[in-house]
Design an enzyme around this catalytic site. Structure first.
Site, PDB file in Angstrom:
ATOM      1  N   ASP A  14      65.277  66.244  63.861  1.00  0.00           N
ATOM      2  CA  ASP A  14      66.672  67.014  64.122  1.00  0.00           C
ATOM      3  C   ASP A  14      66.480  67.880  65.366  1.00  0.00           C
ATOM      4  OD1 ASP A  14      67.158  66.549  61.411  1.00  0.00           O
ATOM      5  OD2 ASP A  14      65.999  68.204  60.714  1.00  0.00           O
ATOM      6  N   GLU A 185      77.137  66.731  58.778  1.00  0.00           N
ATOM      7  CA  GLU A 185      76.120  67.621  58.938  1.00  0.00           C
ATOM      8  C   GLU A 185      75.830  67.938  60.507  1.00  0.00           C
ATOM      9  OE1 GLU A 185      72.527  67.012  56.783  1.00  0.00           O
ATOM     10  OE2 GLU A 185      72.671  64.912  57.215  1.00  0.00           O
TER      11      GLU A 185
END
Length: 520
Positions: A14, A185
């Site tokens: 991420d 997301e």
């Protein structure tokens, strides 16, 4: 120069990508591992060094008792008004349709801190990011819908943040529901020219993962989709060395070129032992104002990218720690709470570890570990341990989570001191036959030898002759894909001490040695 990916090897998922002047930063998720939010720094985009962690105080960040792969998710690092701004989520629950996602903001004049008290934001979803738009600031995050008959990842909200009042103001506005690829997301927004560009992660963080882009001249929409989406994916690609590519952030480099950082993995037989790693790609602007990979037109992540620097890329991350400097190196972490709270310290030039709960516990862990960053590596330690009975245990771990790990452990039975290997695969526990040790044993040397998908433990009493113990173990069990439930971290190599009796046992570790054997 050509730079080999991934630039952050091992469990560094991420990525939030930031440039401030000539300095580059990447912040990554840490989940249940502590300290929280790892931040890397580089001056050349080639070699990255850990600058530190943003969340180091477990009085401010309470993760006690959290389940595996909960904890700190998807940080976003930005810079404005002379401060670094970091948003992140603490996921407290992952049950059915609920996640209990608490979003926070911290700030600091330097990435090495000191960081401010966490400011609570929304709880509607995870992956928060902050957009600095002129004199206004906006929180961007995905939203969870708890209703069974609705799309669970239901869209992207934007809400104004007031930095003086230190709170969100007004009402959130849903600006997009994504592209239809699902699991929308990882949103972040950048402004370029007359457009706001919404960069999304979609498809889920497995093999259908991708990065998509939408744009609008108005922050609150409507947003149009890039006709060439996804701009990055390994799904459907052939001969792809970086799989599961997605969750990206895009920056302009100091050299005027554009770069995209994204997560990826290098699986063995579809098993990502090293977890999700961070890579960088070159991107360019098209004539019609969209972004695409410079290397190809179909979004395939490349194993190399072009960087402006002409320096030697350091790929071998081998390191030996003897604790003579009186501190724990940045690459080592513990679970859910700080070193001090978990009874871990450096004393008299050795790592001193008070016995904690069992390795199956989510509380009070006497455990210190570092990421496995290479598929061929050794991890070694010298342990001084004097167990008084069966409920005193210490040794070496190859660890994914409390339900999946391999443990070379020392303990005491009525027959005497022994070594054995516990294998835990999705809660199924087996023990090897014990190796009995001489009563006068003061120090035992432990080694994990990992070669691709195979792990073999060794032990020695003289640091000269090493004997195998426990048979060859399957490292594919220590991978994202093999975990029952969420598997968002990666293989960790560490040491542990358990005091299941509760009467005050400890272990000392004289050194920790990590050695890689990787191709050039």
């Amino acid at each position: 120069m050509k730079v080999k990916n991934p630039v952050l090897k091992g469990f560094f998922p991420d990525p939030s990508f930031l440039r401030v002047g000539e300095d580059y930063y990447i912040a990554t998720s840490t989940f249940e591992w502590f300290p929280g939010v790892c931040i890397h720094h580089s001056r050349d985009l080639v070699n990255w060094e850990m600058a530190g962690y943003a969340l180091t105080d477990d009085q401010r960040v309470d993760m006690t008792g959290l389940d595996m792969s909960c904890g700190i998710w998807a940080p976003n690092l930005t810079y404005s008004d002379g401060l670094f701004w970091l948003t992140y989520t603490i996921v407290y629950t992952d049950r059915q349709r609920y996640k209990d996602t608490y979003n926070f903001l911290v700030t600091a004049p330097d990435v090495q801190g000191p960081w401010s008290e966490p400011i609570p934001l929304s709880r509607s979803g995870f992956d928060p990011s902050l957009l600095h738009d002129g004199d206004k600031k906006y929180l961007v995050n995905m939203v969870i819908d708890h209703r069974v008959d609705q799309v669970r990842f239901c869209g992207i909200d934007v809400q104004e943040y007031d930095p003086r009042a230190k709170k969100l103001v007004g009402e959130p506005v849903c600006i997009s529901s994504g592209t239809g690829r699902g699991v929308t997301e990882g949103p972040n927004i950048m402004k370029h020219g007359e457009y706001y560009y919404l960069v999304l992660a979609e498809g889920g963080t497995r093999y259908q993962h991708c990065t998509t882009i939408l744009r609008s001249k108005n922050l609150f929409g409507p947003y149009e989709e890039d006709p060439n989406n996804p701009v990055l994916t390994s799904d459907g690609q052939t001969d792809c060395l970086l799989e599961r590519a997605g969750h990206s952030q895009i920056i302009e480099g100091a050299d005027g070129r554009w770069y995209l950082a994204h997560l990826c993995s290098r699986p063995i037989k579809r098993n990502s032992i090293l977890g999700r790693e961070t890579a960088i790609q070159n991107v360019v602007w098209t004539e019609d104002g969209w972004l695409k990979l410079e290397a190809n037109d179909w979004g395939k992540p490349e194993i190399t990218f072009e960087a402006p620097a002409q320096v030697t890329q350091k790929r071998d991350l081998s390191s030996r720690t003897d604790f003579s400097k009186g501190r724990i190196p940045l690459e080592y972490m513990t679970l859910r709470r700080s070193f001090a709270t978990n009874g871990i310290s450096v004393e008299n030039g050795v790592l001193h570890m008070q016995g904690g709960a069992s390795v199956m516990s989510k509380y009070f862990q006497g455990l210190l570990a570092r990421r496995q960053q290479c598929l061929d590596c050794d991890f070694e330690t010298a342990m001084r341990f004097a167990p008084r009975h069966l409920n005193h245990i210490a040794g070496m771990l190859v660890y994914y989570n409390y339900d999946n790990h391999y443990y070379l452990k020392m303990s005491r039975a009525p027959e005497g001191l022994f070594l054995a290997v516990s294998a835990v695969v999705n809660k199924d526990l087996t023990d090897s036959q014990p190796i009995w040790l001489p009563e006068e044993t003061e120090i035992v040397y432990l080694r994990a030898q990992i070669r691709q998908e195979e792990l073999q433990y060794y032990y020695s009493l003289d640091n000269q002759t090493y004997l195998p113990i426990g048979g060859v173990l399957d490292m594919k069990n220590i991978s994202d894909e093999h975990i029952e439930g969420n598997g968002f971290t990666g293989a960790m190599l560490g040491v542990n001490c358990c005091d299941v009796q509760g009467d005050g046992v400890y272990a000392d570790f004289l050194y920790l040695d990590y050695k890689e054997y990787e191709e050039a």
